[in-house]
Design a protein around this motif. Sequence first.
Motif, PDB file in Angstrom:
ATOM      1  N   SER A 266      38.234  25.827  43.692  1.00  0.00           N
ATOM      2  CA  SER A 266      39.136  25.635  44.837  1.00  0.00           C
ATOM      3  C   SER A 266      38.681  26.512  45.995  1.00  0.00           C
ATOM      4  O   SER A 266      38.103  27.577  45.806  1.00  0.00           O
ATOM      5  CB  SER A 266      40.582  25.967  44.451  1.00  0.00           C
ATOM      6  N   GLN A 267      38.931  26.050  47.212  1.00  0.00           N
ATOM      7  CA  GLN A 267      38.468  26.734  48.412  1.00  0.00           C
ATOM      8  C   GLN A 267      39.625  26.980  49.375  1.00  0.00           C
ATOM      9  O   GLN A 267      40.562  26.183  49.454  1.00  0.00           O
ATOM     10  CB  GLN A 267      37.419  25.876  49.135  1.00  0.00           C
ATOM     11  N   PRO A 268      39.573  28.083  50.141  1.00  0.00           N
ATOM     12  CA  PRO A 268      40.606  28.311  51.157  1.00  0.00           C
ATOM     13  C   PRO A 268      40.393  27.405  52.363  1.00  0.00           C
ATOM     14  O   PRO A 268      39.274  27.252  52.847  1.00  0.00           O
ATOM     15  CB  PRO A 268      40.401  29.784  51.524  1.00  0.00           C
ATOM     16  N   ILE A 269      41.459  26.812  52.850  1.00  0.00           N
ATOM     17  CA  ILE A 269      41.403  25.997  54.066  1.00  0.00           C
ATOM     18  C   ILE A 269      42.456  26.552  55.016  1.00  0.00           C
ATOM     19  O   ILE A 269      43.664  26.448  54.760  1.00  0.00           O
ATOM     20  CB  ILE A 269      41.685  24.509  53.759  1.00  0.00           C
ATOM     21  N   PHE A 270      42.007  27.164  56.088  1.00  0.00           N
ATOM     22  CA  PHE A 270      42.938  27.797  57.021  1.00  0.00           C
ATOM     23  C   PHE A 270      43.870  26.756  57.636  1.00  0.00           C
ATOM     24  O   PHE A 270      43.419  25.755  58.193  1.00  0.00           O
ATOM     25  CB  PHE A 270      42.171  28.533  58.122  1.00  0.00           C
ATOM     26  N   GLN A 271      45.162  26.995  57.513  1.00  0.00           N
ATOM     27  CA  GLN A 271      46.168  26.089  58.067  1.00  0.00           C
ATOM     28  C   GLN A 271      46.466  26.519  59.499  1.00  0.00           C
ATOM     29  O   GLN A 271      47.118  27.535  59.750  1.00  0.00           O
ATOM     30  CB  GLN A 271      47.446  26.120  57.214  1.00  0.00           C
TER      31      GLN A 271
ATOM     32  N   PHE B 156      42.804  44.733  41.643  1.00  0.00           N
ATOM     33  CA  PHE B 156      43.185  43.923  40.486  1.00  0.00           C
ATOM     34  C   PHE B 156      44.615  44.256  40.069  1.00  0.00           C
ATOM     35  O   PHE B 156      44.936  45.405  39.760  1.00  0.00           O
ATOM     36  CB  PHE B 156      42.214  44.169  39.320  1.00  0.00           C
ATOM     37  N   HIS B 157      45.427  43.239  40.115  1.00  0.00           N
ATOM     38  CA  HIS B 157      46.826  43.380  39.704  1.00  0.00           C
ATOM     39  C   HIS B 157      47.319  41.990  39.336  1.00  0.00           C
ATOM     40  O   HIS B 157      46.806  40.981  39.821  1.00  0.00           O
ATOM     41  CB  HIS B 157      47.673  43.982  40.838  1.00  0.00           C
ATOM     42  N   TRP B 158      48.327  41.957  38.462  1.00  0.00           N
ATOM     43  CA  TRP B 158      48.769  40.634  37.981  1.00  0.00           C
ATOM     44  C   TRP B 158      49.345  39.748  39.085  1.00  0.00           C
ATOM     45  O   TRP B 158      49.428  38.528  38.916  1.00  0.00           O
ATOM     46  CB  TRP B 158      49.783  40.788  36.845  1.00  0.00           C
ATOM     47  N   ASP B 159      49.799  40.350  40.212  1.00  0.00           N
ATOM     48  CA  ASP B 159      50.401  39.521  41.264  1.00  0.00           C
ATOM     49  C   ASP B 159      49.357  38.937  42.212  1.00  0.00           C
ATOM     50  O   ASP B 159      49.703  38.252  43.169  1.00  0.00           O
ATOM     51  CB  ASP B 159      51.443  40.318  42.060  1.00  0.00           C
ATOM     52  N   GLN B 160      48.056  39.196  41.976  1.00  0.00           N
ATOM     53  CA  GLN B 160      46.990  38.703  42.840  1.00  0.00           C
ATOM     54  C   GLN B 160      45.968  37.969  41.973  1.00  0.00           C
ATOM     55  O   GLN B 160      45.044  38.571  41.423  1.00  0.00           O
ATOM     56  CB  GLN B 160      46.326  39.870  43.567  1.00  0.00           C
ATOM     57  N   PRO B 161      46.124  36.648  41.800  1.00  0.00           N
ATOM     58  CA  PRO B 161      45.293  35.917  40.827  1.00  0.00           C
ATOM     59  C   PRO B 161      43.798  36.016  41.089  1.00  0.00           C
ATOM     60  O   PRO B 161      43.002  36.038  40.140  1.00  0.00           O
ATOM     61  CB  PRO B 161      45.781  34.466  40.971  1.00  0.00           C
ATOM     62  N   SER B 162      43.374  36.074  42.335  1.00  0.00           N
ATOM     63  CA  SER B 162      41.953  36.033  42.647  1.00  0.00           C
ATOM     64  C   SER B 162      41.262  37.383  42.516  1.00  0.00           C
ATOM     65  O   SER B 162      40.036  37.460  42.526  1.00  0.00           O
ATOM     66  CB  SER B 162      41.741  35.504  44.071  1.00  0.00           C
ATOM     67  N   GLY B 163      42.035  38.448  42.408  1.00  0.00           N
ATOM     68  CA  GLY B 163      41.435  39.778  42.357  1.00  0.00           C
ATOM     69  C   GLY B 163      41.132  40.338  43.739  1.00  0.00           C
ATOM     70  O   GLY B 163      40.566  41.417  43.860  1.00  0.00           O
TER      71      GLY B 163
ATOM     72  N   THR C  77      51.521  38.204  48.048  1.00  0.00           N
ATOM     73  CA  THR C  77      51.220  38.180  46.614  1.00  0.00           C
ATOM     74  C   THR C  77      52.323  37.443  45.867  1.00  0.00           C
ATOM     75  O   THR C  77      53.320  37.011  46.448  1.00  0.00           O
ATOM     76  CB  THR C  77      51.111  39.610  46.076  1.00  0.00           C
ATOM     77  N   ALA C  78      52.177  37.321  44.564  1.00  0.00           N
ATOM     78  CA  ALA C  78      53.215  36.707  43.739  1.00  0.00           C
ATOM     79  C   ALA C  78      54.419  37.632  43.644  1.00  0.00           C
ATOM     80  O   ALA C  78      54.322  38.838  43.893  1.00  0.00           O
ATOM     81  CB  ALA C  78      52.668  36.415  42.347  1.00  0.00           C
TER      82      ALA C  78
ATOM     83  N   ALA D 208      43.753  30.692  42.350  1.00  0.00           N
ATOM     84  CA  ALA D 208      42.331  31.048  42.237  1.00  0.00           C
ATOM     85  C   ALA D 208      41.641  30.230  41.142  1.00  0.00           C
ATOM     86  O   ALA D 208      40.779  30.731  40.410  1.00  0.00           O
ATOM     87  CB  ALA D 208      42.154  32.533  41.969  1.00  0.00           C
ATOM     88  N   ILE D 209      42.001  28.950  41.028  1.00  0.00           N
ATOM     89  CA  ILE D 209      41.370  28.085  40.034  1.00  0.00           C
ATOM     90  C   ILE D 209      39.921  27.848  40.452  1.00  0.00           C
ATOM     91  O   ILE D 209      39.638  27.550  41.619  1.00  0.00           O
ATOM     92  CB  ILE D 209      42.143  26.761  39.913  1.00  0.00           C
TER      93      ILE D 209
END
Length: 593
Positions: free
Chosen positions: A112-117, A147-154, A199-200, A108-109
């Motif tokens: 950056s954008q999601p690009i569907f693969q 919100f949780h630490w394993d989900q960077p984007s929230g 998630t992470a 989630a920098i």
Amino acid sequence: MARFTTSTLSKYLLQAQVAAQALHTETAPVPPEVHVPLRKQLKDEAKKQKAAGKKKKKNANNQVVDGWELTVGIEIHAQLNTAKKLFSAATTSFNDDPNTRVAFFDLAIPGSQPIFQKETLIPALRAALALNCQVQTVSRFDRKHYFHWDQPSGYQITQYYEPFARDGSITLQARDGIAAEDGDGVMIGIKQVQVEQDTAKTLAQPGGVHWLDFNRVGAPLIEIITLPEIHHPATAAALVRKVQILLSAVDSCVSGMEAGGLRADVNVSVRRGDDPSAPLGQRTEIKNLSSFKAVEDAIIAERDRQIAVLETGGVIEGETRGWSIGSTETRRLRGKEGEVDYRYMPDPDLAPLVIGDDLVSHLRESMGQLPDVEVDVLIKEFELTPKDALSLTALDGGMRVEYFWNVADALAARLGLDRIENLACFQLAANWILHELGRLTSERSEAASEELGFTEDGQCERLPVEQLADILFYLHTRKITAKIAKELLWVVFRGTIPEKYPSVLGAIEEENLWFDELSETEYAELADEAVEGQEDVVRQFVDYKQYPQGKLMFLVGRMIRLGPEERIDPKNAERVMRAALPEKYVPALKASD
């Protein structure tokens, strides 16, 4: 848009690791996660229960509670078999070093954008078709906020409102292990199948410290949501098992429950059985069940807990509960005051997912036979037991049953017969491919850590089709004994035959391993020798009320020990002894008395 370099990504990864170790002052690297086999976990837990003086209730006859009705719905999360993540070009990771398979979007920098693969859609569609779902022409992605630490984007990107597949079903038969109360079969509805991000991975450390591995962030999952139509714990476990078999058969899922590639959440509620029209009871959710046994055991425990609460005048709270392997009770994790508000909203960065009918048709036509069809063929043509037929189709992702078909074809060529004209030989092949091959790499074997090396086209690196067919052919035609056949199997597995002999036949010829069976006269003489001095045993065959089978096998065992074992067929030894007892030995004993 901000520009990033590899060094920038490394910087963010480092910051993420530091943040996850806020209370951790050491600089030691993340140790590799040690995988403890499920069987060992169960054994260890059983030892703890025994030491504590506790005994687990058996599941037998524990599918219903008089006066109460159980209702279960299941959510299954399965990791798709893809090379890339769902919305980034980062590769999916299996036991790689932590934080080495991560893209900017995964963390989630900003910018950056999601690009569907697009390639991730193929295994998802195969799964939906295997579950008899209706594929939606247009589906959309939503953000599920938490919100949780394993989900960077929230938030997690999922398909809450408009999933790509709906209205499926899965049929379970008695052979799938459903509860006896469900009769010969039951059909469970599939509400929807949706794609979403994983998630992470959180690695718990001593002292309340958690380390994070972001390799798993963004890995493509499907979530399969059933309708609340399951009413017995064993049937719930059978459904999860059947889903795993189906996903493996269509090459949709990365791995099964035993390897962490598939997880199940179950929603459990109870109501009194005297009023079927009454609304369903308050449900609780049990999260992250990682084995079929855990699914059944957790449902039984939660059902019994809810019934106990209601019978004492209590109220069931809507909550999330947990389960540990070997437990007898579920445990509270967190409460739910009404429905959790995840603030679902359409993802503004992703366009609708449009799926063409031509793609769906192509996948449906090229998917091949599903396991139920193949199991039916194995049972009908070869008269295998349902258990053996199911095992053949389920093992090694379907590659072992392909190996069986190749061995069966090779045997048919050697016998000069159509497969169905010589069932015993092909039943022997199925038995060996299931059991004897399994013993080569079992926990008790010296080769426990080795693999057989099955391939998708039904070949086997360690046990070539032609060589196993040779062994089974000579065994079936009584040219070699079962003992010799098993020894040859080990030799082939170890790779000795290709080095020393041109074939299995060459090894048999060179070492003179042919079965030179005793004649009828020699069997009779050996039987006389085995009975000598065993008057007390022979006396058990005089005017018996129940045939003393154990004593018969004792005498047969003496024949094998006293004679040349390599020339004795145990079945023929038993036949000779069984016939001689009433015709020769018992009359002689009576005469002497």
